[in-house]
Scaffold this motif. Structure first.
Motif, PDB file in Angstrom:
ATOM      1  N   ARG A 154       0.831  -1.203   0.000  1.00  0.00           N
ATOM      2  CA  ARG A 154       0.000   0.000   0.000  1.00  0.00           C
ATOM      3  C   ARG A 154       0.868   1.256   0.000  1.00  0.00           C
ATOM      4  O   ARG A 154       0.541   2.248  -0.640  1.00  0.00           O
ATOM      5  CB  ARG A 154      -0.942   0.004   1.212  1.00  0.00           C
ATOM      6  N   TYR A 155       1.996   1.196   0.725  1.00  0.00           N
ATOM      7  CA  TYR A 155       2.880   2.360   0.767  1.00  0.00           C
ATOM      8  C   TYR A 155       3.452   2.643  -0.620  1.00  0.00           C
ATOM      9  O   TYR A 155       3.553   3.795  -1.049  1.00  0.00           O
ATOM     10  CB  TYR A 155       4.018   2.161   1.782  1.00  0.00           C
ATOM     11  N   MET A 156       3.800   1.583  -1.332  1.00  0.00           N
ATOM     12  CA  MET A 156       4.333   1.756  -2.688  1.00  0.00           C
ATOM     13  C   MET A 156       3.287   2.429  -3.577  1.00  0.00           C
ATOM     14  O   MET A 156       3.618   3.307  -4.387  1.00  0.00           O
ATOM     15  CB  MET A 156       4.759   0.405  -3.273  1.00  0.00           C
ATOM     16  N   ALA A 157       2.011   2.047  -3.407  1.00  0.00           N
ATOM     17  CA  ALA A 157       0.945   2.676  -4.206  1.00  0.00           C
ATOM     18  C   ALA A 157       0.890   4.185  -3.927  1.00  0.00           C
ATOM     19  O   ALA A 157       0.741   4.988  -4.852  1.00  0.00           O
ATOM     20  CB  ALA A 157      -0.400   2.022  -3.910  1.00  0.00           C
ATOM     21  N   THR A 158       1.048   4.578  -2.651  1.00  0.00           N
ATOM     22  CA  THR A 158       1.012   6.021  -2.344  1.00  0.00           C
ATOM     23  C   THR A 158       2.236   6.732  -2.937  1.00  0.00           C
ATOM     24  O   THR A 158       2.133   7.865  -3.397  1.00  0.00           O
ATOM     25  CB  THR A 158       0.954   6.323  -0.816  1.00  0.00           C
ATOM     26  N   MET A 159       3.392   6.043  -2.959  1.00  0.00           N
ATOM     27  CA  MET A 159       4.582   6.661  -3.557  1.00  0.00           C
ATOM     28  C   MET A 159       4.350   6.936  -5.042  1.00  0.00           C
ATOM     29  O   MET A 159       4.692   8.010  -5.546  1.00  0.00           O
ATOM     30  CB  MET A 159       5.797   5.741  -3.392  1.00  0.00           C
ATOM     31  N   PHE A 160       3.774   5.954  -5.739  1.00  0.00           N
ATOM     32  CA  PHE A 160       3.603   6.099  -7.192  1.00  0.00           C
ATOM     33  C   PHE A 160       2.618   7.220  -7.520  1.00  0.00           C
ATOM     34  O   PHE A 160       2.817   7.982  -8.457  1.00  0.00           O
ATOM     35  CB  PHE A 160       3.142   4.771  -7.820  1.00  0.00           C
ATOM     36  N   ILE A 179      13.249   9.241  -8.106  1.00  0.00           N
ATOM     37  CA  ILE A 179      13.527   7.809  -8.305  1.00  0.00           C
ATOM     38  C   ILE A 179      14.644   7.356  -7.350  1.00  0.00           C
ATOM     39  O   ILE A 179      14.524   6.343  -6.668  1.00  0.00           O
ATOM     40  CB  ILE A 179      13.910   7.514  -9.774  1.00  0.00           C
ATOM     41  N   ARG A 180      15.702   8.140  -7.290  1.00  0.00           N
ATOM     42  CA  ARG A 180      16.838   7.784  -6.426  1.00  0.00           C
ATOM     43  C   ARG A 180      16.380   7.662  -4.959  1.00  0.00           C
ATOM     44  O   ARG A 180      16.671   6.671  -4.281  1.00  0.00           O
ATOM     45  CB  ARG A 180      17.925   8.854  -6.571  1.00  0.00           C
ATOM     46  N   MET A 181      15.622   8.655  -4.502  1.00  0.00           N
ATOM     47  CA  MET A 181      15.193   8.641  -3.100  1.00  0.00           C
ATOM     48  C   MET A 181      14.171   7.520  -2.859  1.00  0.00           C
ATOM     49  O   MET A 181      14.202   6.852  -1.816  1.00  0.00           O
ATOM     50  CB  MET A 181      14.621  10.008  -2.710  1.00  0.00           C
ATOM     51  N   SER A 182      13.292   7.293  -3.827  1.00  0.00           N
ATOM     52  CA  SER A 182      12.300   6.222  -3.675  1.00  0.00           C
ATOM     53  C   SER A 182      12.979   4.858  -3.619  1.00  0.00           C
ATOM     54  O   SER A 182      12.549   3.975  -2.862  1.00  0.00           O
ATOM     55  CB  SER A 182      11.303   6.256  -4.843  1.00  0.00           C
TER      56      SER A 182
ATOM     57  N   GLU B 150      16.550  20.722  -0.723  1.00  0.00           N
ATOM     58  CA  GLU B 150      15.554  20.953  -1.782  1.00  0.00           C
ATOM     59  C   GLU B 150      14.913  19.628  -2.197  1.00  0.00           C
ATOM     60  O   GLU B 150      13.696  19.537  -2.362  1.00  0.00           O
ATOM     61  CB  GLU B 150      16.198  21.584  -3.030  1.00  0.00           C
ATOM     62  N   ASP B 151      15.745  18.611  -2.409  1.00  0.00           N
ATOM     63  CA  ASP B 151      15.210  17.303  -2.826  1.00  0.00           C
ATOM     64  C   ASP B 151      14.295  16.717  -1.748  1.00  0.00           C
ATOM     65  O   ASP B 151      13.259  16.133  -2.059  1.00  0.00           O
ATOM     66  CB  ASP B 151      16.358  16.321  -3.117  1.00  0.00           C
ATOM     67  N   ILE B 152      14.686  16.880  -0.481  1.00  0.00           N
ATOM     68  CA  ILE B 152      13.849  16.345   0.603  1.00  0.00           C
ATOM     69  C   ILE B 152      12.518  17.080   0.650  1.00  0.00           C
ATOM     70  O   ILE B 152      11.461  16.465   0.789  1.00  0.00           O
ATOM     71  CB  ILE B 152      14.580  16.437   1.961  1.00  0.00           C
ATOM     72  N   ALA B 153      12.559  18.421   0.491  1.00  0.00           N
ATOM     73  CA  ALA B 153      11.310  19.201   0.522  1.00  0.00           C
ATOM     74  C   ALA B 153      10.371  18.729  -0.591  1.00  0.00           C
ATOM     75  O   ALA B 153       9.175  18.519  -0.369  1.00  0.00           O
ATOM     76  CB  ALA B 153      11.605  20.692   0.365  1.00  0.00           C
ATOM     77  N   ARG B 154      10.912  18.533  -1.802  1.00  0.00           N
ATOM     78  CA  ARG B 154      10.063  18.075  -2.910  1.00  0.00           C
ATOM     79  C   ARG B 154       9.570  16.662  -2.661  1.00  0.00           C
ATOM     80  O   ARG B 154       8.434  16.311  -2.976  1.00  0.00           O
ATOM     81  CB  ARG B 154      10.823  18.149  -4.246  1.00  0.00           C
ATOM     82  N   TYR B 155      10.428  15.822  -2.077  1.00  0.00           N
ATOM     83  CA  TYR B 155      10.020  14.440  -1.803  1.00  0.00           C
ATOM     84  C   TYR B 155       8.869  14.423  -0.789  1.00  0.00           C
ATOM     85  O   TYR B 155       7.919  13.657  -0.932  1.00  0.00           O
ATOM     86  CB  TYR B 155      11.202  13.607  -1.281  1.00  0.00           C
ATOM     87  N   MET B 156       8.963  15.291   0.206  1.00  0.00           N
ATOM     88  CA  MET B 156       7.889  15.361   1.203  1.00  0.00           C
ATOM     89  C   MET B 156       6.566  15.747   0.527  1.00  0.00           C
ATOM     90  O   MET B 156       5.506  15.203   0.854  1.00  0.00           O
ATOM     91  CB  MET B 156       8.261  16.346   2.313  1.00  0.00           C
ATOM     92  N   ALA B 157       6.635  16.676  -0.431  1.00  0.00           N
ATOM     93  CA  ALA B 157       5.412  17.076  -1.151  1.00  0.00           C
ATOM     94  C   ALA B 157       4.803  15.876  -1.873  1.00  0.00           C
ATOM     95  O   ALA B 157       3.581  15.691  -1.861  1.00  0.00           O
ATOM     96  CB  ALA B 157       5.726  18.195  -2.140  1.00  0.00           C
ATOM     97  N   THR B 158       5.639  15.027  -2.480  1.00  0.00           N
ATOM     98  CA  THR B 158       5.092  13.845  -3.180  1.00  0.00           C
ATOM     99  C   THR B 158       4.489  12.859  -2.170  1.00  0.00           C
ATOM    100  O   THR B 158       3.478  12.233  -2.446  1.00  0.00           O
ATOM    101  CB  THR B 158       6.138  13.109  -4.047  1.00  0.00           C
ATOM    102  N   MET B 159       5.097  12.751  -0.982  1.00  0.00           N
ATOM    103  CA  MET B 159       4.547  11.850   0.036  1.00  0.00           C
ATOM    104  C   MET B 159       3.146  12.297   0.447  1.00  0.00           C
ATOM    105  O   MET B 159       2.225  11.486   0.569  1.00  0.00           O
ATOM    106  CB  MET B 159       5.455  11.810   1.271  1.00  0.00           C
ATOM    107  N   PHE B 160       2.999  13.611   0.664  1.00  0.00           N
ATOM    108  CA  PHE B 160       1.711  14.126   1.148  1.00  0.00           C
ATOM    109  C   PHE B 160       0.622  13.931   0.090  1.00  0.00           C
ATOM    110  O   PHE B 160      -0.518  13.600   0.419  1.00  0.00           O
ATOM    111  CB  PHE B 160       1.833  15.601   1.549  1.00  0.00           C
TER     112      PHE B 160
END
Lengths: 200, 200
Positions: A154-160, A179-182, B150-160
């Motif tokens: 489910r977490y992977m679905a939220t990432m995508f 992609i790198r961070m994911s 910057e990358d972490i801030a953008r990554y957090m936005a994708t998580m939310f």
């Protein structure tokens, strides 16, 4: 309701969304007009229902492909490589278009209960398929998940889905960072085994 | 175009989206009809533009609040506690409604270039605000980021944004798992310093 959707799908393929004629679809399918309006709220609802159906078919096909690929790998690192290749393949304009199309469908479906339910059902099926793949990889000793496999799926679905937040920037650099961070996040949750030959 | 949006906002507050009268808004604002249609494509586009504007205002207010709270904490662990409290506060039906509303706005804006640009601009501003907060926390020795801020801030936005993929399930359990796993992900990227009193 699947009969009306079959006819609507053919109508949409032949005439496109602008010339889509709901009365022709109703006549050809033999379903009552009141029942169609009750379920889908009208012409736009029927079109959305076809799009939801397509989304489900597409997702099932992708999952089947991924399952086939994963069955052929022999290490956790190879598993991650397959996932990363999939993420990279969706980096281009087509991937962005698919994500924005998906958001449009989800938004259109929000006010039509039968479509909200179809989408929820689609998510459940996709999550179960991914869960089964991860279970298979764990049973073969390829990954050592730190969380329940259901939660990871489910977490992977939220990432995508979250990736779509970057699409507005149309930036290869931002997408590459995502992609790198994911992959780092997935590595943490999945704990892949190092490369080795299968003992089967 | 900000004049038409001010009037449209007032019209929307007073009459709601169904009775929203675009001709009245055009007359009251004194902006030419052709210019409004050129920019927003029509009545629905103007309503979407007001919603985008509201989204931006809301996000700015939230960011200001978060900045204020973060300025008062004295350890990385407290930083993470503040973030986790924010995520938990958005777990309820209101949080779900806000996320689904946001998706509807994003979808509506997709085919109106001026709104796509507004949303992209909104994302950039929000990302910059979050970047500055994280930079502040890093400079005070509260966090030790493993990636560029910057990358972490953008990554957090994708998580939310990705969290909305769970809303269809209306499951507290799934949402709680998402928060727990997201906090693990953030902990990994931010590397909070252990609790200690500030030396200032």
């Amino acid at each position: 309701m699947s009969r009306i959707l079959d006819h609507a799908r053919r109508e949409l393929d032949e005439f496109g969304p602008v010339k889509f004629n709901i009365m022709r679809v109703i006549e050809e399918s033999g379903v009552s007009k009141s029942s169609v309006y009750h379920h889908f709220g009208g012409r736009d609802g029927v079109i959305s229902a076809v799009e939801v159906q397509r989304l489900i078919d597409e997702r099932m096909a992708n999952n089947a492909l991924l399952a086939q690929i994963l069955a052929s790998v022999n290490s956790g690192e190879e598993c991650l490589d397959v996932i990363e290749a999939g993420l990279r393949a969706a980096s281009n304009a087509t991937g962005r278009k698919n994500r924005s199309h998906r958001i449009a469908i989800v938004a259109a479906a929000q006010h039509i209960p039968v479509l909200t339910e179809s989408l929820a059902q689609e998510s459940r099926i996709a999550d179960i398929a991914l869960t089964e793949m991860l279970n298979g990889a764990r049973d073969r000793g390829l990954i050592n998940p730190t969380e329940s496999v259901e939660d990871i799926a489910r977490y992977m679905a939220t990432m995508f889905i979250g990736r779509s937040a970057l699409d507005t920037f149309e930036s290869e650099e931002f997408d590459a960072a995502w992609i790198r961070m994911s992959m780092g996040v997935l590595r943490g949750f999945l704990q892949p085994s190092p490369s080795k030959k299968s003992e089967n």
